[in-house]
Design an enzyme around this catalytic site. Structure first.
Site, short mmCIF file in Angstrom:
data_model
loop_
_atom_site.label_atom_id
_atom_site.label_comp_id
_atom_site.label_asym_id
_atom_site.label_seq_id
_atom_site.Cartn_x
_atom_site.Cartn_y
_atom_site.Cartn_z
N GLY A 101 20.41 22.63 45.12
CA GLY A 101 20.67 22.20 46.49
C GLY A 101 20.47 20.70 46.62
CB CYS B 18 18.84 22.34 39.99
SG CYS B 18 19.04 20.56 40.29
CE1 TYR B 19 15.10 21.44 47.59
CE2 TYR B 19 15.20 23.84 47.68
CZ TYR B 19 14.78 22.64 48.22
OH TYR B 19 14.04 22.63 49.37
CG HIS C 84 23.03 22.66 37.26
ND1 HIS C 84 22.96 23.34 38.45
CD2 HIS C 84 22.55 21.41 37.51
CE1 HIS C 84 22.48 22.54 39.38
NE2 HIS C 84 22.22 21.37 38.84
CD GLU D 230 24.47 26.54 37.68
OE1 GLU D 230 24.30 25.82 38.68
OE2 GLU D 230 23.58 26.73 36.83
N GLY E 294 53.19 38.93 46.50
CA GLY E 294 53.68 39.00 45.13
C GLY E 294 52.68 38.48 44.12
N GLY E 295 51.58 37.87 44.62
CA GLY E 295 50.52 37.38 43.74
C GLY E 295 49.58 38.50 43.33
CB VAL E 296 47.09 38.72 40.59
CG1 VAL E 296 46.17 37.55 40.91
CG2 VAL E 296 46.31 39.84 39.90
CG ASP E 297 44.38 36.96 44.73
OD1 ASP E 297 43.96 37.22 43.60
OD2 ASP E 297 44.43 35.81 45.19
CE LYS F 149 43.61 33.83 41.95
NZ LYS F 149 44.72 34.37 42.79
#
Length: 521
Positions: free
Chosen positions: A66, A93-94, A180, A182, A235-238, A377
């Site tokens: 943060g 971190c924070y 970090h 991640e 038409g997208g994957v989502d 995604k």
């Protein structure tokens, strides 16, 4: 005021860990890395009440980074009882600094700040660094540091400028790291998180696409009951993944709707119609709304205003057609976790309003179904593959709901839409021909609201430039520009200038995300 906490997704059927968010720029990446380890992870505000945390029965808790300093008077803090719950905690971190300060350690401004790649020396491998080398490279981004760890903690790792780069109380299972883990710039980060999840928290790893599909279908059936659902598809994957999930849940009571708002890529409406009708055994409404959308956008130049206008007009179209369907009470859409985060949360700042989140009007009657709301995604693509969707859908490049409206900077006109649409088509044709299309996350053209002087046929021109944007990404939360071959870039630029009227200059966007976003607006 205590934060409003949503119910546990999927009824709390999975083992899970919780990330408490202190407003860090990488908080969402923490959740994503945890899920890559097949452990469900939920992000909650840092001030989530202890009882709400206990109700989720988390296997572990992570404290995010943060922007604040822990010694500031109004710095965000957790309840002290958090460290007495008997649940393993990893501060990053924070979160690392906060744990140190609240438990009796010392935190102060660093004599020399650390940003970027940093050499890390591991002093004790158990349990976070098991299986890792003792000399590593990590990613730092901090101005404060822990000088002395709290009583009961041992120093696990150090850097040249940070004496407590990692610490741990092995008896209470409390750990902190200044770097970090991640981010991809910490190469061993995922292994460290796996050690925390499996060695410290005792997780098994039961967060899989197959489990998600089974539980989501059951949840949708409970939510919808005997009603009917209208599903917005692009038409997208989502959106196609949402359609497939809802179709499995309620069968013929699903109607899908595709809206051509006049802001699509070249040939996209025809391609989506063909793709959807071939692979989905459900009814599809194809709505030509080009004129009404362009009329609503006339004179609108502010990107946030564009998104609000488009979001509202979409809802108007959806509700008009839902009124024609007996007992249609729900609208299903492909909202993802990054959409929610970028649109603003109680902790995270608003980056931009996604038309399907903050752009939805308050007067909307349809109830929302958003089965992918907690997914990134790459997780959606894994679910789509498990559902058996065709590769053309699974790996289709992301395209924003507002379409070319956020790729035409400034006012939207038919002429400007034609220019960016043709330039975009040329870019993707050449990428496909050169074998690059599947090697990039996203590739598109942007039309800025500026002009430049040029010369064509010995005549002065004063026309528009086009900006090409081609990026690598894994989850849309971060992105890097793609280093395309020089001859390919020259070929694309030459075609655009020669074939698109009103364009006399081609530029290539080399910005990463952050500090830029992938889209320009």
């Amino acid at each position: 005021m205590e934060p409003a906490i949503e119910p546990v997704p999927h009824g709390g059927l999975h083992e899970q860990v919780v990330v408490l968010d202190f407003g860090g720029q990488y908080t969402q990446l923490i959740a994503r890395r945890v899920r890559e380890c097949q452990v469900f992870c939920e992000i909650l505000p840092f001030n989530t009440p202890i009882d709400a945390l206990r109700a989720r029965q988390p296997k572990g808790i992570l404290l995010s980074g943060g922007p604040a300093s822990v010694y500031e008077p109004n710095a965000p803090r957790v309840e002290p009882a958090l460290f007495e719950m008997g649940i393993p905690i990893l501060g990053i971190c924070y979160g690392h600094q906060l744990m140190a300060q609240m438990l009796g350690g010392e935190v102060c401004p660093a004599a020399q700040r650390e940003y970027g790649r940093t050499h890390l020396t591991v002093l004790h491998t158990d349990p976070l660094f098991v299986g890792l080398k003792t000399e590593l490279i990590c990613w730092m981004s901090h101005g404060d540091q822990v000088i002395y760890p709290p009583p009961g903690f041992v120093i696990l790792a150090e850097t040249e400028n940070t004496p407590v780069a990692a610490m741990g109380d092995l008896q209470r299972h409390l750990y902190g790291v200044q770097f970090h883990p991640e981010v991809v710039h910490t190469p061993f980060g995922k292994e460290l998180l796996r050690n925390f999840l499996f060695r410290v928290c005792g997780c098994r790893g039961d967060w899989t696409p197959a489990n998600f599909i089974e539980e989501t279908i059951r949840t949708l059936q409970e939510q919808v009951g005997d009603a009917r659902v209208l599903c917005a598809v692009s038409g997208g994957v989502d959106s196609c993944t949402v359609a497939a999930l809802v179709q499995r849940a309620i069968g013929e009571r699903l109607t899908c709707i595709f809206v051509d708002h006049g802001l699509l890529r070249k040939g996209e409406a025809e391609e989506v119609y063909e793709l959807f009708t071939r692979h989905f055994p459900t009814r599809l409404l194809f709505v030509d709304a080009r004129e009404r959308f362009l009329q609503r956008l006339k004179g609108v130049t502010d990107p946030e205003a564009k998104r609000r206008v488009i979001g509202e007009e979409f809802v108007r179209v959806f509700e008009e057609h839902a009124d024609e369907i007996s007992d249609c009470r729900f609208l299903a859409q492909g909202t993802l976790y990054p959409d929610v985060i970028e649109s603003g949360t109680p902790i995270a700042a608003k980056i931009k309003t996604h038309h399907n989140v903050g752009g939805l009007p308050s007067w909307m009657r349809l109830q929302l179904l958003e089965p992918l709301r907690y997914l990134f995604k790459d997780e959606v693509r894994a679910v789509a593959q498990a559902l058996g969707l065709p590769e053309r859908i699974v790996w289709r490049q992301p395209f924003p709901g507002p379409g070319l409206a956020v790729r035409v900077v400034g006012e939207i006109t038919p002429e400007r839409l034609h220019q960016v649409r043709e330039a975009d088509a040329i870019l993707n044709e050449e990428l496909t021909r050169a074998g690059w299309h599947r090697r990039v996350w996203q590739a598109f053209a942007v039309l800025p609201d500026v002009r430049s002087v040029g010369v064509m046929g010995d005549q002065r021109t004063y026309q528009h430039p086009v900006v090409l944007r081609v990026v690598h990404s894994e989850d849309a939360m971060t992105a890097e520009p793609v280093e395309l071959p020089w001859d390919l870039l020259l070929r694309i630029a030459n075609r655009i200038v020669n074939e698109v009227p009103g364009i006399n200059r081609v530029l290539y966007d080399l910005s990463s995300k952050p500090p830029a976003t992938i889209e320009w607006e």
